[in-house]
Design an enzyme around this catalytic site. Structure first.
Site, PDB file in Angstrom:
ATOM      1  N   ASP A  48      34.795   3.446   3.520  1.00 57.26           N
ATOM      2  CA  ASP A  48      36.252   3.431   3.696  1.00 57.26           C
ATOM      3  C   ASP A  48      36.756   4.863   3.831  1.00 57.26           C
ATOM      4  O   ASP A  48      36.047   5.808   3.497  1.00 57.26           O
ATOM      5  CB  ASP A  48      36.928   2.727   2.502  1.00 57.26           C
ATOM      6  CG  ASP A  48      38.237   2.053   2.899  1.00 57.26           C
ATOM      7  OD1 ASP A  48      38.260   0.806   2.980  1.00 57.26           O
ATOM      8  OD2 ASP A  48      39.242   2.761   3.154  1.00 57.26           O
ATOM      9  N   ASP A  74      35.213   8.321   7.960  1.00 57.69           N
ATOM     10  CA  ASP A  74      36.122   7.826   9.005  1.00 57.69           C
ATOM     11  C   ASP A  74      35.286   7.205  10.124  1.00 57.69           C
ATOM     12  O   ASP A  74      34.588   7.915  10.854  1.00 57.69           O
ATOM     13  CB  ASP A  74      36.969   8.997   9.537  1.00 57.69           C
ATOM     14  CG  ASP A  74      38.003   8.526  10.551  1.00 57.69           C
ATOM     15  OD1 ASP A  74      37.863   7.390  11.080  1.00 57.69           O
ATOM     16  OD2 ASP A  74      38.948   9.297  10.826  1.00 57.69           O
ATOM     17  N   ASN A 101      34.322  -4.931   9.229  1.00 56.44           N
ATOM     18  CA  ASN A 101      35.666  -5.380   8.831  1.00 56.44           C
ATOM     19  C   ASN A 101      36.764  -4.343   9.055  1.00 56.44           C
ATOM     20  O   ASN A 101      37.920  -4.713   9.256  1.00 56.44           O
ATOM     21  CB  ASN A 101      35.603  -5.769   7.343  1.00 56.44           C
ATOM     22  CG  ASN A 101      36.968  -5.898   6.723  1.00 56.44           C
ATOM     23  OD1 ASN A 101      37.659  -6.907   6.920  1.00 56.44           O
ATOM     24  ND2 ASN A 101      37.399  -4.887   5.972  1.00 56.44           N
ATOM     25  N   TYR A 165      45.268  -3.073  19.768  1.00 55.58           N
ATOM     26  CA  TYR A 165      44.686  -3.909  18.701  1.00 55.58           C
ATOM     27  C   TYR A 165      44.225  -5.255  19.272  1.00 55.58           C
ATOM     28  O   TYR A 165      43.097  -5.685  19.019  1.00 55.58           O
ATOM     29  CB  TYR A 165      45.732  -4.113  17.600  1.00 55.58           C
ATOM     30  CG  TYR A 165      45.274  -4.932  16.412  1.00 55.58           C
ATOM     31  CD1 TYR A 165      44.491  -4.370  15.406  1.00 55.58           C
ATOM     32  CD2 TYR A 165      45.649  -6.273  16.274  1.00 55.58           C
ATOM     33  CE1 TYR A 165      44.095  -5.114  14.294  1.00 55.58           C
ATOM     34  CE2 TYR A 165      45.255  -7.026  15.169  1.00 55.58           C
ATOM     35  CZ  TYR A 165      44.474  -6.438  14.180  1.00 55.58           C
ATOM     36  OH  TYR A 165      44.079  -7.177  13.094  1.00 55.58           O
ATOM     37  N   LYS A 169      40.476  -6.772  19.400  1.00 52.03           N
ATOM     38  CA  LYS A 169      40.142  -8.016  18.699  1.00 52.03           C
ATOM     39  C   LYS A 169      39.571  -9.063  19.653  1.00 52.03           C
ATOM     40  O   LYS A 169      38.698  -9.844  19.265  1.00 52.03           O
ATOM     41  CB  LYS A 169      41.369  -8.539  17.943  1.00 52.03           C
ATOM     42  CG  LYS A 169      41.771  -7.644  16.778  1.00 52.03           C
ATOM     43  CD  LYS A 169      40.665  -7.583  15.724  1.00 52.03           C
ATOM     44  CE  LYS A 169      40.875  -6.563  14.649  1.00 52.03           C
ATOM     45  NZ  LYS A 169      39.772  -6.484  13.697  1.00 52.03           N
ATOM     46  N   VAL A 198      47.275 -12.705   6.765  1.00 45.66           N
ATOM     47  CA  VAL A 198      46.704 -12.613   5.415  1.00 45.66           C
ATOM     48  C   VAL A 198      47.555 -11.661   4.575  1.00 45.66           C
ATOM     49  O   VAL A 198      47.855 -10.542   4.995  1.00 45.66           O
ATOM     50  CB  VAL A 198      45.244 -12.124   5.450  1.00 45.66           C
ATOM     51  CG1 VAL A 198      44.656 -12.128   4.045  1.00 45.66           C
ATOM     52  CG2 VAL A 198      44.425 -12.988   6.387  1.00 45.66           C
ATOM     53  N   THR A 200      47.853  -9.157   2.515  1.00 42.97           N
ATOM     54  CA  THR A 200      47.297  -7.951   1.891  1.00 42.97           C
ATOM     55  C   THR A 200      48.445  -7.012   1.508  1.00 42.97           C
ATOM     56  O   THR A 200      49.583  -7.195   1.959  1.00 42.97           O
ATOM     57  CB  THR A 200      46.406  -7.196   2.895  1.00 42.97           C
ATOM     58  OG1 THR A 200      47.230  -6.873   4.028  1.00 42.97           O
ATOM     59  CG2 THR A 200      45.227  -8.027   3.352  1.00 42.97           C
TER      60      THR A 200
HETATM   61  N1  LIG Z   1      45.640  -8.912   7.069  1.00 43.06           N
HETATM   62  C1  LIG Z   1      45.753  -9.706   8.097  1.00 43.06           C
HETATM   63  O1  LIG Z   1      46.741 -10.438   8.194  1.00 43.06           O
HETATM   64  C2  LIG Z   1      44.675  -9.760   9.161  1.00 43.06           C
HETATM   65  C3  LIG Z   1      44.840 -10.722  10.161  1.00 43.06           C
HETATM   66  C4  LIG Z   1      43.879 -10.825  11.139  1.00 43.06           C
HETATM   67  C5  LIG Z   1      42.782  -9.990  11.139  1.00 43.06           C
HETATM   68  N2  LIG Z   1      42.648  -9.058  10.177  1.00 43.06           N
HETATM   69  C6  LIG Z   1      41.453  -8.201  10.255  1.00 43.06           C
HETATM   70  O2  LIG Z   1      40.773  -8.201   9.019  1.00 43.06           O
HETATM   71  C7  LIG Z   1      40.188  -6.904   8.805  1.00 43.06           C
HETATM   72  C8  LIG Z   1      40.699  -6.344   7.491  1.00 43.06           C
HETATM   73  O3  LIG Z   1      42.111  -6.241   7.600  1.00 43.06           O
HETATM   74  P1  LIG Z   1      43.043  -5.933   6.352  1.00 43.06           P
HETATM   75  O4  LIG Z   1      44.287  -6.697   6.572  1.00 43.06           O
HETATM   76  O5  LIG Z   1      42.300  -6.053   5.116  1.00 43.06           O
HETATM   77  O6  LIG Z   1      43.391  -4.388   6.642  1.00 43.06           O
HETATM   78  P2  LIG Z   1      43.816  -3.251   5.592  1.00 43.06           P
HETATM   79  O7  LIG Z   1      44.536  -2.236   6.407  1.00 43.06           O
HETATM   80  O8  LIG Z   1      44.510  -3.853   4.435  1.00 43.06           O
HETATM   81  O9  LIG Z   1      42.413  -2.699   5.121  1.00 43.06           O
HETATM   82  C9  LIG Z   1      41.564  -2.085   6.042  1.00 43.06           C
HETATM   83  C10 LIG Z   1      40.621  -1.180   5.293  1.00 43.06           C
HETATM   84  O10 LIG Z   1      39.912  -0.410   6.272  1.00 43.06           O
HETATM   85  C11 LIG Z   1      40.010   0.959   5.927  1.00 43.06           C
HETATM   86  N3  LIG Z   1      40.002   1.775   7.128  1.00 43.06           N
HETATM   87  C12 LIG Z   1      40.992   1.912   8.029  1.00 43.06           C
HETATM   88  N4  LIG Z   1      40.649   2.797   8.980  1.00 43.06           N
HETATM   89  C13 LIG Z   1      39.411   3.239   8.665  1.00 43.06           C
HETATM   90  C14 LIG Z   1      38.522   4.189   9.243  1.00 43.06           C
HETATM   91  N5  LIG Z   1      38.865   4.872  10.347  1.00 43.06           N
HETATM   92  N6  LIG Z   1      37.327   4.409   8.670  1.00 43.06           N
HETATM   93  C15 LIG Z   1      36.984   3.747   7.530  1.00 43.06           C
HETATM   94  N7  LIG Z   1      37.776   2.837   6.931  1.00 43.06           N
HETATM   95  C16 LIG Z   1      38.983   2.589   7.486  1.00 43.06           C
HETATM   96  C17 LIG Z   1      41.331   1.088   5.182  1.00 43.06           C
HETATM   97  O11 LIG Z   1      41.380   2.242   4.353  1.00 43.06           O
HETATM   98  C18 LIG Z   1      41.382  -0.202   4.390  1.00 43.06           C
HETATM   99  O12 LIG Z   1      40.743  -0.104   3.139  1.00 43.06           O
HETATM  100  C19 LIG Z   1      40.574  -6.055  10.011  1.00 43.06           C
HETATM  101  O13 LIG Z   1      39.524  -6.075  10.944  1.00 43.06           O
HETATM  102  C20 LIG Z   1      41.797  -6.758  10.551  1.00 43.06           C
HETATM  103  O14 LIG Z   1      41.968  -6.529  11.927  1.00 43.06           O
HETATM  104  C21 LIG Z   1      43.578  -8.919   9.188  1.00 43.06           C
END
Ligand SMILES: NC(=O)c1ccc[n+]([C@@H]2O[C@H](COP(=O)([O-])OP(=O)(O)OC[C@H]3O[C@@H](n4cnc5c(N)ncnc54)[C@H](O)[C@@H]3O)[C@@H](O)[C@H]2O)c1
Length: 258
Positions: A48, A74, A101, A165, A169, A198, A200
């Site tokens: 992360d 990163d 993820n 995005y 995806k 979701v 979060t």
């Molecule tokens: N939350 C939603 O509603 C939702 C919906 C559809 C899909 N998703 C997908 O699920 C996955 C997780 O999403 P989330 O909602 O938990 O996102 P989030 O932003 O809450 O968490 C993402 C995590 O990835 C880390 N991150 C971001 N950029 C980074 C980088 N360059 N290098 C390393 N780490 C990095 C962040 O620090 C964070 O801990 C993603 O692929 C997202 O596209 C989420």
């Protein structure tokens, strides 16, 4: 919509001691994956960019059979991915499961997108799915492994204001199918999960306005929010031996929005 939470209750014997890597595991849905794997008794490593969130998560899970390890990195820097993955795989003593993820759902108007921003957004939302996989193939092939790629229903819904995005995806679904075909003969399965809205911390802070919440509750067939914990069950299953003949598939966890 009333609050509704759930936890993964199924325990998969094959996941105990299994070495697992979760990208973006320091927060959001990824942190729920790290916790769910740790509670299965897996050896989990995550990557992360958030040092505080990562440290807190590792601390919170210090009572697990294996305390998760993590690296601050990163994932936009694809050149560093081979060393990062080699380091984690060596520390874990192999690899059985990779969950791609990490993502960044920033919004942007079409006229504001420069070539550099476009490249950055694809780097954070698509490129590392491929490069982490590439670096993991030898270790996954040695044990017979499972890869889960996180996509989103956003591209299927045709959501605006996030063209990079949704492009990434959609690409992840195509990538999943191509990799599944190529890696199947090596005993590696590749599947894709598409969450809906979701709840979060980031979604609540940035995007879940009353208007967005109304749209979600009208869109979903089921009543109630989708929480990070609601996405873990399908990922544990896909990682497990119960899914040993399932590959190249897409699973939607959105309360029936499509
Ligand atoms: N939350 C939603 O509603 C939702 C919906 C559809 C899909 N998703 C997908 O699920 C996955 C997780 O999403 P989330 O909602 O938990 O996102 P989030 O932003 O809450 O968490 C993402 C995590 O990835 C880390 N991150 C971001 N950029 C980074 C980088 N360059 N290098 C390393 N780490 C990095 C962040 O620090 C964070 O801990 C993603 O692929 C997202 O596209 C989420």
């Amino acid at each position: 919509m009333g609050a509704q939470t759930s936890i993964t209750t199924s325990v998969y014997a094959g996941l105990a001691d299994a070495p697992v890597i979760v990208t973006g595991g320091g927060g959001g849905i990824g942190a729920a994956f790290v916790e769910a794997f740790a509670r299965q008794g897996a050896k989990v490593a995550f990557v992360d960019i958030d040092p505080d969130g990562s440290a807190k998560l590792a601390e919170r899970l210090s009572d697990a059979a294996y305390r998760p390890i993590y690296r601050i990195f990163d994932l936009k820097h694809a050149d560093g991915v081979p060393d990062l993955m080699a380091d984690l795989i060596s520390e874990l003593g192999g690899l059985s499961v990779l969950v791609n993820n990490a993502g960044y759902d920033e919004r942007h108007a079409i006229e504001d997108v420069t070539p550099k921003l476009w490249r950055d957004l694809l780097a954070v939302n698509l490129d590392h799915h491929f490069f982490c996989t590439q670096a993991a193939v030898p270790a996954l092939a040695a044990r017979g492994g499972s890869i889960v790629n996180m996509s989103s229903i956003a591209w299927r819904l045709g959501m605006g204001g996030m063209s990079a995005y949704v492009t990434a995806k959609a690409g992840i679904e195509g990538l999943t199918r191509g990799l599944a075909r190529e890696l199947g003969p090596k005993g590696i399965r590749v599947n894709c999960v598409l969450p809906g809205a979701v709840r979060t911390a980031r979604q609540v802070e940035k995007w879940l306005t009353p208007e967005a919440e109304r749209e979600i509750s009208q869109g979903q067939s089921l009543v109630g929010w989708v929480h990070p914990e609601d996405v873990t069950g399908i990922v544990m299953f896909l990682a497990s031996n119960d899914a040993k003949m399932i590959t190249s598939q897409t699973f939607v966890v959105d309360g029936g929005w499509l």
